[in-house]
Write a protein that holds these residues in place. Structure first.
Motif, PDB file in Angstrom:
ATOM      1  N   TYR A   1      11.065  13.157   2.754  1.00 16.13           N
ATOM      2  CA  TYR A   1      10.175  12.206   2.082  1.00 16.13           C
ATOM      3  C   TYR A   1      10.158  10.875   2.818  1.00 16.13           C
ATOM      4  CZ  TYR A   1       8.621   8.698  -1.283  1.00 16.13           C
ATOM      5  OH  TYR A   1       7.974   7.652  -1.883  1.00 16.13           O
ATOM      6  N   THR A   2       8.948  10.334   2.993  1.00 11.01           N
ATOM      7  CA  THR A   2       8.788   8.991   3.534  1.00 11.01           C
ATOM      8  C   THR A   2       7.856   8.218   2.610  1.00 11.01           C
ATOM      9  OG1 THR A   2       9.026   9.822   5.791  1.00 11.01           O
ATOM     10  CG2 THR A   2       8.099   7.615   5.517  1.00 11.01           C
ATOM     11  N   LEU A   3       8.284   7.041   2.168  1.00 13.37           N
ATOM     12  CA  LEU A   3       7.461   6.229   1.284  1.00 13.37           C
ATOM     13  C   LEU A   3       6.147   5.881   1.974  1.00 13.37           C
ATOM     14  CD1 LEU A   3       7.297   4.758  -1.423  1.00 13.37           C
ATOM     15  CD2 LEU A   3       8.401   2.793  -0.366  1.00 13.37           C
ATOM     16  N   GLY A   4       5.061   6.164   1.305  1.00 15.99           N
ATOM     17  CA  GLY A   4       3.737   5.916   1.863  1.00 15.99           C
ATOM     18  C   GLY A   4       3.109   7.148   2.469  1.00 15.99           C
ATOM     19  N   THR A   5       3.935   8.137   2.794  1.00 18.27           N
ATOM     20  CA  THR A   5       3.435   9.387   3.382  1.00 18.27           C
ATOM     21  C   THR A   5       3.624  10.570   2.449  1.00 18.27           C
ATOM     22  OG1 THR A   5       3.971   8.578   5.597  1.00 18.27           O
ATOM     23  CG2 THR A   5       3.610  10.945   5.365  1.00 18.27           C
ATOM     24  N   GLY A   6       4.748  10.603   1.738  1.00 18.00           N
ATOM     25  CA  GLY A   6       5.031  11.708   0.832  1.00 18.00           C
ATOM     26  C   GLY A   6       5.983  12.721   1.432  1.00 18.00           C
ATOM     27  N   TYR A   7       5.842  13.962   0.996  1.00 16.17           N
ATOM     28  CA  TYR A   7       6.777  15.013   1.368  1.00 16.17           C
ATOM     29  C   TYR A   7       6.253  15.883   2.504  1.00 16.17           C
ATOM     30  CZ  TYR A   7       9.385  14.089  -2.951  1.00 16.17           C
ATOM     31  OH  TYR A   7      10.136  13.508  -3.941  1.00 16.17           O
ATOM     32  N   VAL A   8       7.163  16.276   3.384  1.00 17.42           N
ATOM     33  CA  VAL A   8       6.880  17.249   4.428  1.00 17.42           C
ATOM     34  C   VAL A   8       7.984  18.295   4.381  1.00 17.42           C
ATOM     35  CG1 VAL A   8       6.670  17.667   6.903  1.00 17.42           C
ATOM     36  CG2 VAL A   8       5.712  15.575   5.908  1.00 17.42           C
ATOM     37  N   ALA A   9       7.602  19.569   4.245  1.00 17.05           N
ATOM     38  CA  ALA A   9       8.574  20.659   4.150  1.00 17.05           C
ATOM     39  C   ALA A   9       8.647  21.432   5.460  1.00 17.05           C
ATOM     40  CB  ALA A   9       8.202  21.604   3.017  1.00 17.05           C
ATOM     41  N   THR A  10       9.839  21.920   5.783  1.00 22.37           N
ATOM     42  CA  THR A  10      10.009  22.808   6.934  1.00 22.37           C
ATOM     43  C   THR A  10      10.879  23.989   6.528  1.00 22.37           C
ATOM     44  OG1 THR A  10      11.915  21.524   7.715  1.00 22.37           O
ATOM     45  CG2 THR A  10       9.768  20.990   8.664  1.00 22.37           C
ATOM     46  N   LEU A  11      10.600  25.122   7.126  1.00 22.84           N
ATOM     47  CA  LEU A  11      11.327  26.360   6.852  1.00 22.84           C
ATOM     48  C   LEU A  11      11.597  27.007   8.205  1.00 22.84           C
ATOM     49  CD1 LEU A  11      12.268  28.246   4.519  1.00 22.84           C
ATOM     50  CD2 LEU A  11      10.058  29.385   4.689  1.00 22.84           C
ATOM     51  N   THR A  12      12.870  27.045   8.609  1.00 20.13           N
ATOM     52  CA  THR A  12      13.225  27.527   9.940  1.00 20.13           C
ATOM     53  C   THR A  12      14.140  28.738   9.821  1.00 20.13           C
ATOM     54  OG1 THR A  12      13.114  25.264  10.770  1.00 20.13           O
ATOM     55  CG2 THR A  12      14.203  26.903  12.165  1.00 20.13           C
TER      56      THR A  12
ATOM     57  N   ALA B   1       0.817  -1.221   0.000  1.00 25.92           N
ATOM     58  CA  ALA B   1       0.000   0.000   0.000  1.00 25.92           C
ATOM     59  C   ALA B   1       0.848   1.266   0.000  1.00 25.92           C
ATOM     60  CB  ALA B   1      -0.930  -0.009   1.218  1.00 25.92           C
ATOM     61  N   LYS B   2       2.071   1.190   0.535  1.00 24.49           N
ATOM     62  CA  LYS B   2       2.925   2.375   0.584  1.00 24.49           C
ATOM     63  C   LYS B   2       3.444   2.771  -0.794  1.00 24.49           C
ATOM     64  CE  LYS B   2       4.417   1.856   5.384  1.00 24.49           C
ATOM     65  NZ  LYS B   2       5.572   1.694   6.306  1.00 24.49           N
ATOM     66  N   ALA B   3       3.356   1.869  -1.751  1.00 24.43           N
ATOM     67  CA  ALA B   3       3.805   2.151  -3.117  1.00 24.43           C
ATOM     68  C   ALA B   3       2.622   2.267  -4.069  1.00 24.43           C
ATOM     69  CB  ALA B   3       4.766   1.077  -3.589  1.00 24.43           C
ATOM     70  N   MET B   4       1.491   2.709  -3.548  1.00 21.86           N
ATOM     71  CA  MET B   4       0.291   2.897  -4.359  1.00 21.86           C
ATOM     72  C   MET B   4       0.316   4.287  -4.988  1.00 21.86           C
ATOM     73  SD  MET B   4      -3.676   2.500  -3.108  1.00 21.86           S
ATOM     74  CE  MET B   4      -5.029   2.425  -4.269  1.00 21.86           C
ATOM     75  N   MET B   5       0.026   4.364  -6.289  1.00 25.19           N
ATOM     76  CA  MET B   5       0.043   5.632  -7.005  1.00 25.19           C
ATOM     77  C   MET B   5      -1.226   6.429  -6.702  1.00 25.19           C
ATOM     78  SD  MET B   5       1.606   4.351 -10.678  1.00 25.19           S
ATOM     79  CE  MET B   5       2.290   5.953 -11.147  1.00 25.19           C
ATOM     80  N   LYS B   6      -1.120   7.753  -6.839  1.00 24.48           N
ATOM     81  CA  LYS B   6      -2.246   8.646  -6.554  1.00 24.48           C
ATOM     82  C   LYS B   6      -2.613   9.454  -7.795  1.00 24.48           C
ATOM     83  CE  LYS B   6      -2.104   7.712  -2.063  1.00 24.48           C
ATOM     84  NZ  LYS B   6      -0.953   6.796  -2.067  1.00 24.48           N
ATOM     85  N   LYS B   7      -3.879   9.790  -7.906  1.00 21.07           N
ATOM     86  CA  LYS B   7      -4.308  10.665  -8.997  1.00 21.07           C
ATOM     87  C   LYS B   7      -3.677  12.043  -8.820  1.00 21.07           C
ATOM     88  CE  LYS B   7      -8.780   8.416  -9.759  1.00 21.07           C
ATOM     89  NZ  LYS B   7     -10.257   8.579  -9.741  1.00 21.07           N
TER      90      LYS B   7
ATOM     91  N   ASP C   1      20.713  20.027  -0.904  1.00 19.99           N
ATOM     92  CA  ASP C   1      21.621  18.900  -0.688  1.00 19.99           C
ATOM     93  C   ASP C   1      20.819  17.634  -0.411  1.00 19.99           C
ATOM     94  OD1 ASP C   1      23.819  20.627  -0.949  1.00 19.99           O
ATOM     95  OD2 ASP C   1      23.700  21.161   1.179  1.00 19.99           O
ATOM     96  N   GLU C   2      21.114  16.584  -1.166  1.00 22.64           N
ATOM     97  CA  GLU C   2      20.370  15.328  -1.063  1.00 22.64           C
ATOM     98  C   GLU C   2      21.030  14.381  -0.066  1.00 22.64           C
ATOM     99  OE1 GLU C   2      18.611  13.596  -4.737  1.00 22.64           O
ATOM    100  OE2 GLU C   2      19.901  11.892  -4.281  1.00 22.64           O
ATOM    101  N   SER C   3      20.217  13.719   0.739  1.00 28.24           N
ATOM    102  CA  SER C   3      20.736  12.739   1.694  1.00 28.24           C
ATOM    103  C   SER C   3      21.201  11.489   0.958  1.00 28.24           C
ATOM    104  CB  SER C   3      19.647  12.371   2.703  1.00 28.24           C
ATOM    105  OG  SER C   3      18.585  11.686   2.041  1.00 28.24           O
ATOM    106  N   ALA C   4      21.819  10.583   1.685  1.00 29.22           N
ATOM    107  CA  ALA C   4      22.224   9.303   1.107  1.00 29.22           C
ATOM    108  C   ALA C   4      20.987   8.554   0.600  1.00 29.22           C
ATOM    109  CB  ALA C   4      22.956   8.466   2.148  1.00 29.22           C
ATOM    110  N   PHE C   5      21.182   7.765  -0.446  1.00 26.80           N
ATOM    111  CA  PHE C   5      20.069   7.020  -1.028  1.00 26.80           C
ATOM    112  C   PHE C   5      19.488   6.035  -0.020  1.00 26.80           C
ATOM    113  CE2 PHE C   5      18.603   3.147  -3.250  1.00 26.80           C
ATOM    114  CZ  PHE C   5      17.524   3.692  -3.919  1.00 26.80           C
ATOM    115  N   ASN C   6      18.174   6.036   0.045  1.00 25.88           N
ATOM    116  CA  ASN C   6      17.452   5.127   0.927  1.00 25.88           C
ATOM    117  C   ASN C   6      16.121   4.819   0.263  1.00 25.88           C
ATOM    118  OD1 ASN C   6      15.395   4.491   3.159  1.00 25.88           O
ATOM    119  ND2 ASN C   6      17.346   4.343   4.251  1.00 25.88           N
ATOM    120  N   GLN C   7      15.695   3.576   0.262  1.00 23.68           N
ATOM    121  CA  GLN C   7      14.501   3.188  -0.487  1.00 23.68           C
ATOM    122  C   GLN C   7      13.188   3.544   0.192  1.00 23.68           C
ATOM    123  OE1 GLN C   7      15.817  -0.981  -1.407  1.00 23.68           O
ATOM    124  NE2 GLN C   7      15.267  -0.408  -3.482  1.00 23.68           N
TER     125      GLN C   7
END
Length: 412
Positions: A261-272, A55-61, A179-185
């Motif tokens: 980014y978390t698979l199944g949840t998507g993106y969360v942005a923060t601005l501090t 379910a975490k890899a389900m596509m969305k409209k 800057d991108e973090s280390a690759f993680n699936q």
């Protein structure tokens, strides 16, 4: 006899209780129920975190960028993918029926040179069908997987997030890559510290692109054609929207920006905000006016040579540099001819950061001092415009002591 039956009944109940307790004991764990797979589209395969449907890899409209409304057949998923032959497929689940989709080899290609609005890194695009061919990627990383089930076309694009806009160090001329973090699936982040954000609008976008075209011919009615997927996020920091409105920074300062980014949840942005900006020194910074609203009748105007490629451009008076009084800087365009009902903006020259002395910006109708300007000045989707062709004087004032607040007056 009845007493004997009653004793047998009690003994049976006690035996049943013992059996039940034994079956539920900690020494004999219960097998968890199988995950329910809902109807829909899934990304699945060895390149993903899940070799089987999850379910975490389900596509969305998602939205069709052409109409900026959700399209029923257009699906997307941002997902980290591993390079290699294992690849992945898109799987459609409809009840007990599962249909596997892959690229049609003869009609699937790597795009190294897209349109001006498409990502500036190679991406894959083409026709898909019900087959077992694998989608593969050339390098580990985050990817944007898109499919239109009516058109049977798909896109797989490498995602490298950045920020762009008037508030950002590079303005609208180009993204500042995060800057991108280390690759993680299953989880990745893009971040940057000590970013100078000024007052103004901005967005997240990936790989220096605004959109990817799946189709350009489909007639949507109302003069609109095609299907395009957004490659940017707007809306609000707390509620990102693909292709949404520009976000506005109203508190200039030094910031740490993060997109997690978390698979199944998507993106969360923060601005501090971590600090205040020093006063900007705008001395020597050149500005121009640009757009289709800048008339060709201005003998000292030229075709816009910048990446904006928008109409004509005309430098401000005084060598395009400001007059400084205290902490206020003023640029003036005297006797500039403006076309009716055509948009334009004022900006740092060519929409890029000057080599020294200040930061870049562009300003539209939101900066207009309406009370002091001609009644012919109108708002055209956030751009400046006039409703009748004529000769005008434009003044742009920036107050460095007031967080670089901008004020535009346009008079006849």
């Amino acid at each position: 006899m009845n007493k004997l039956r009653k004793m047998f009944r009690i003994a049976a109940i006690m035996l049943l209780a013992v059996v039940t307790m034994t079956a539920c004991s900690d020494d004999d764990p219960v097998t968890p129920p199988t995950e329910v797979i809902l109807d829909g589209l899934y990304v699945s395969g060895g390149a993903t975190a899940y070799a089987t449907l999850n379910a975490k890899a389900m596509m969305k409209k998602t939205r069709n960028e052409v109409t900026q409304t959700e399209r029923a057949s257009l699906y997307e998923l941002y997902i980290p993918l591993k390079a290699g032959a294992a690849g992945f497929n898109i799987v459609k689940v409809a009840g007990s029926v599962q249909t596997v989709y892959g690229p049609v080899t003869a009609n699937w290609a790597e795009i190294t040179q897209g349109t001006n609005d498409e990502p500036k890194v190679p991406f894959q695009r083409g026709v898909v069908a019900a087959n077992s061919n694998k989608f593969t990627v050339p390098a580990d990383g985050m990817y944007h997987v898109v499919i239109d089930m009516d058109l049977m076309k798909a896109v797989v694009a490498r995602v490298q997030w950045g920020i762009i806009g008037a508030a950002t160090p590079n303005g609208w001329g180009g993204s500042l890559q995060l800057d991108e973090s280390a690759f993680n699936q299953t989880a990745m982040t893009w971040s940057k510290s000590n970013v100078e954000l000024r007052g103004g609008d901005w967005k997240f976008r990936y790989s220096n692109g605004w959109k990817i075209e799946l189709d350009t011919a489909l007639d949507l009615g109302g003069g609109k054609k095609g299907v395009k997927v957004n490659t940017n996020f707007g809306g609000a920091i707390s509620a990102l929207v693909p292709g949404g409105d520009n976000m506005v920074n109203s508190a200039p300062g030094i910031y740490t920006i993060s997109l997690a980014y978390t698979l199944g949840t998507g993106y969360v942005a923060t601005l501090t905000k971590t600090g205040d900006l020093p006063l900007t020194n705008w001395t020597g910074v050149q500005c121009d006016a640009v757009g289709t609203g800048i008339s060709i009748d201005n003998t000292n105007s030229i075709v816009d040579p910048s990446s904006w490629n928008w109409g004509r451009v005309m430098l401000a008076d005084n060598g395009a540099v400001p007059v400084k009084v205290g902490d206020k800087y003023t640029w003036t365009w005297t006797n500039i001819i403006l076309e009716a009902n055509q948009g334009f903006k004022v900006r740092t020259k060519n929409g890029v950061a000057p080599p020294s002395g200040g930061a870049n910006f562009d300003a539209g109708f939101s900066a207009v001092n309406v009370a002091a300007s001609s009644p012919k000045v109108i708002d055209m989707s956030g751009n400046l415009a006039v409703n009748a062709k004529g000769t005008f004087t434009i003044k742009l004032e920036i107050d460095a002591a007031n967080s670089d607040a901008k004020k535009i007056t346009i008079t006849e």
